[in-house]
Design a protein around this motif. Structure first.
Motif, PDB file in Angstrom:
ATOM      1  N   GLU A   1      67.178   2.443  -3.896  1.00 35.56           N
ATOM      2  CA  GLU A   1      66.719   3.741  -4.392  1.00 35.56           C
ATOM      3  C   GLU A   1      65.601   4.213  -3.488  1.00 35.56           C
ATOM      4  O   GLU A   1      64.832   3.423  -2.966  1.00 35.56           O
ATOM      5  N   SER A   2      65.583   5.521  -3.265  1.00 38.68           N
ATOM      6  CA  SER A   2      64.681   6.045  -2.245  1.00 38.68           C
ATOM      7  C   SER A   2      63.479   6.760  -2.852  1.00 38.68           C
ATOM      8  O   SER A   2      63.099   7.829  -2.431  1.00 38.68           O
ATOM      9  N   GLY A   3      62.927   6.177  -3.910  1.00 44.10           N
ATOM     10  CA  GLY A   3      61.737   6.776  -4.508  1.00 44.10           C
ATOM     11  C   GLY A   3      62.018   7.650  -5.715  1.00 44.10           C
ATOM     12  O   GLY A   3      61.170   7.832  -6.565  1.00 44.10           O
ATOM     13  N   LYS A   4      63.249   8.188  -5.807  1.00 44.45           N
ATOM     14  CA  LYS A   4      63.580   9.047  -6.940  1.00 44.45           C
ATOM     15  C   LYS A   4      64.228   8.258  -8.067  1.00 44.45           C
ATOM     16  O   LYS A   4      64.598   8.813  -9.098  1.00 44.45           O
ATOM     17  N   GLY A   5      64.398   6.970  -7.845  1.00 45.50           N
ATOM     18  CA  GLY A   5      64.969   6.113  -8.885  1.00 45.50           C
ATOM     19  C   GLY A   5      66.475   6.214  -9.013  1.00 45.50           C
ATOM     20  O   GLY A   5      67.030   5.794 -10.017  1.00 45.50           O
ATOM     21  N   VAL A   6      67.136   6.794  -8.014  1.00 45.19           N
ATOM     22  CA  VAL A   6      68.582   6.971  -8.097  1.00 45.19           C
ATOM     23  C   VAL A   6      69.266   6.369  -6.867  1.00 45.19           C
ATOM     24  O   VAL A   6      68.789   6.536  -5.753  1.00 45.19           O
ATOM     25  N   VAL A   7      70.344   5.651  -7.122  1.00 40.86           N
ATOM     26  CA  VAL A   7      71.183   5.179  -6.013  1.00 40.86           C
ATOM     27  C   VAL A   7      72.576   5.746  -6.242  1.00 40.86           C
ATOM     28  O   VAL A   7      73.161   5.560  -7.305  1.00 40.86           O
ATOM     29  N   GLU A   8      73.086   6.481  -5.270  1.00 34.11           N
ATOM     30  CA  GLU A   8      74.433   7.047  -5.410  1.00 34.11           C
ATOM     31  C   GLU A   8      75.466   6.083  -4.848  1.00 34.11           C
ATOM     32  O   GLU A   8      75.302   5.546  -3.757  1.00 34.11           O
ATOM     33  N   ILE A   9      76.506   5.852  -5.626  1.00 34.37           N
ATOM     34  CA  ILE A   9      77.563   4.921  -5.214  1.00 34.37           C
ATOM     35  C   ILE A   9      78.897   5.667  -5.227  1.00 34.37           C
ATOM     36  O   ILE A   9      79.314   6.192  -6.256  1.00 34.37           O
ATOM     37  N   THR A  10      79.529   5.721  -4.088  1.00 31.02           N
ATOM     38  CA  THR A  10      80.836   6.355  -4.003  1.00 31.02           C
ATOM     39  C   THR A  10      81.901   5.304  -4.284  1.00 31.02           C
ATOM     40  O   THR A  10      81.871   4.214  -3.731  1.00 31.02           O
ATOM     41  N   VAL A  11      82.805   5.652  -5.192  1.00 34.26           N
ATOM     42  CA  VAL A  11      83.884   4.736  -5.535  1.00 34.26           C
ATOM     43  C   VAL A  11      85.134   5.218  -4.813  1.00 34.26           C
ATOM     44  O   VAL A  11      85.747   6.222  -5.171  1.00 34.26           O
ATOM     45  N   GLU A  12      85.450   4.537  -3.747  1.00 35.49           N
ATOM     46  CA  GLU A  12      86.594   4.923  -2.926  1.00 35.49           C
ATOM     47  C   GLU A  12      87.057   3.678  -2.169  1.00 35.49           C
ATOM     48  O   GLU A  12      86.374   3.223  -1.252  1.00 35.49           O
ATOM     49  N   GLY A  13      88.141   3.126  -2.592  1.00 40.15           N
ATOM     50  CA  GLY A  13      88.614   1.867  -1.993  1.00 40.15           C
ATOM     51  C   GLY A  13      87.623   0.734  -2.184  1.00 40.15           C
ATOM     52  O   GLY A  13      87.533  -0.168  -1.371  1.00 40.15           O
ATOM     53  N   GLY A  14      86.845   0.816  -3.228  1.00 39.47           N
ATOM     54  CA  GLY A  14      85.771  -0.147  -3.485  1.00 39.47           C
ATOM     55  C   GLY A  14      84.492   0.614  -3.762  1.00 39.47           C
ATOM     56  O   GLY A  14      84.547   1.802  -4.083  1.00 39.47           O
ATOM     57  N   TYR A  15      83.378  -0.076  -3.641  1.00 43.13           N
ATOM     58  CA  TYR A  15      82.092   0.558  -3.927  1.00 43.13           C
ATOM     59  C   TYR A  15      81.279   0.704  -2.648  1.00 43.13           C
ATOM     60  O   TYR A  15      81.107  -0.254  -1.903  1.00 43.13           O
ATOM     61  N   LYS A  16      80.804   1.917  -2.393  1.00 43.23           N
ATOM     62  CA  LYS A  16      79.992   2.173  -1.200  1.00 43.23           C
ATOM     63  C   LYS A  16      78.683   2.825  -1.610  1.00 43.23           C
ATOM     64  O   LYS A  16      78.725   3.946  -2.111  1.00 43.23           O
ATOM     65  N   PRO A  17      77.560   2.224  -1.428  1.00 43.68           N
ATOM     66  CA  PRO A  17      77.371   0.863  -0.896  1.00 43.68           C
ATOM     67  C   PRO A  17      77.836  -0.196  -1.889  1.00 43.68           C
ATOM     68  O   PRO A  17      77.911   0.058  -3.087  1.00 43.68           O
ATOM     69  N   SER A  18      78.106  -1.369  -1.366  1.00 46.94           N
ATOM     70  CA  SER A  18      78.627  -2.435  -2.225  1.00 46.94           C
ATOM     71  C   SER A  18      77.526  -3.382  -2.692  1.00 46.94           C
ATOM     72  O   SER A  18      77.734  -4.166  -3.603  1.00 46.94           O
ATOM     73  N   THR A  19      76.375  -3.309  -2.054  1.00 50.79           N
ATOM     74  CA  THR A  19      75.241  -4.122  -2.508  1.00 50.79           C
ATOM     75  C   THR A  19      74.086  -3.189  -2.840  1.00 50.79           C
ATOM     76  O   THR A  19      73.704  -2.351  -2.025  1.00 50.79           O
TER      77      THR A  19
END
Ligand SMILES: [Cu+2]
Length: 121
Positions: free
Chosen positions: A33-51
């Motif tokens: 998370e970049s200070g705003k408390g949110v991590v965006e995860i794209t679900v496309e052929g798996g999870y990106k980012p995966s960690t």
């Protein structure tokens, strides 16, 4: 320059290379998370980012956006948190986590075919 200094520099570079290989060699992507408390995860052929790197006792929102029509990915499960959410196509879904201690855990799709990792520091 003394040879002992040279050895320190070389071993430092080797360590760096090892770390780089460890994180990127396996095509593993890392989200923080970049200070705003949110991590965006794209679900496309798996999870990106995966960690995902989380901070202990800090509330972080994982924002999942599913772009993959594969029905296998329409559910995301966090076994250690007792969370199971439906992910509609192209619609962001927020999952809030506040890890109580430093640990490594994970999340996966409905049938456990795709996995993501959660690392709490
Ligand atoms: Cu699945």
């Amino acid at each position: 320059m003394e040879s002992s200094q040279l050895i320190i520099i070389i071993s430092g570079l080797l360590t760096e290379a090892l770390i780089f290989w460890f994180f990127f060699g396996k095509r593993d992507s890392i989200g923080k998370e970049s200070g705003k408390g949110v991590v965006e995860i794209t679900v496309e052929g798996g999870y990106k980012p995966s960690t995902i790197i989380l901070k202990k006792d800090k509330k972080t929102t994982l924002r999942f956006i599913r772009k993959d029509e594969n029905s296998c990915l329409e559910e995301v499960i966090f076994p250690d948190y007792g969370i199971k959410k439906y992910l509609p196509l192209n619609k962001p879904v927020d999952i809030e986590l506040k890890p109580p201690h430093a640990t490594k855990t994970g999340f996966h799709c409905g049938m456990n075919m795709f996995q993501g990792r959660l690392v709490t520091q």
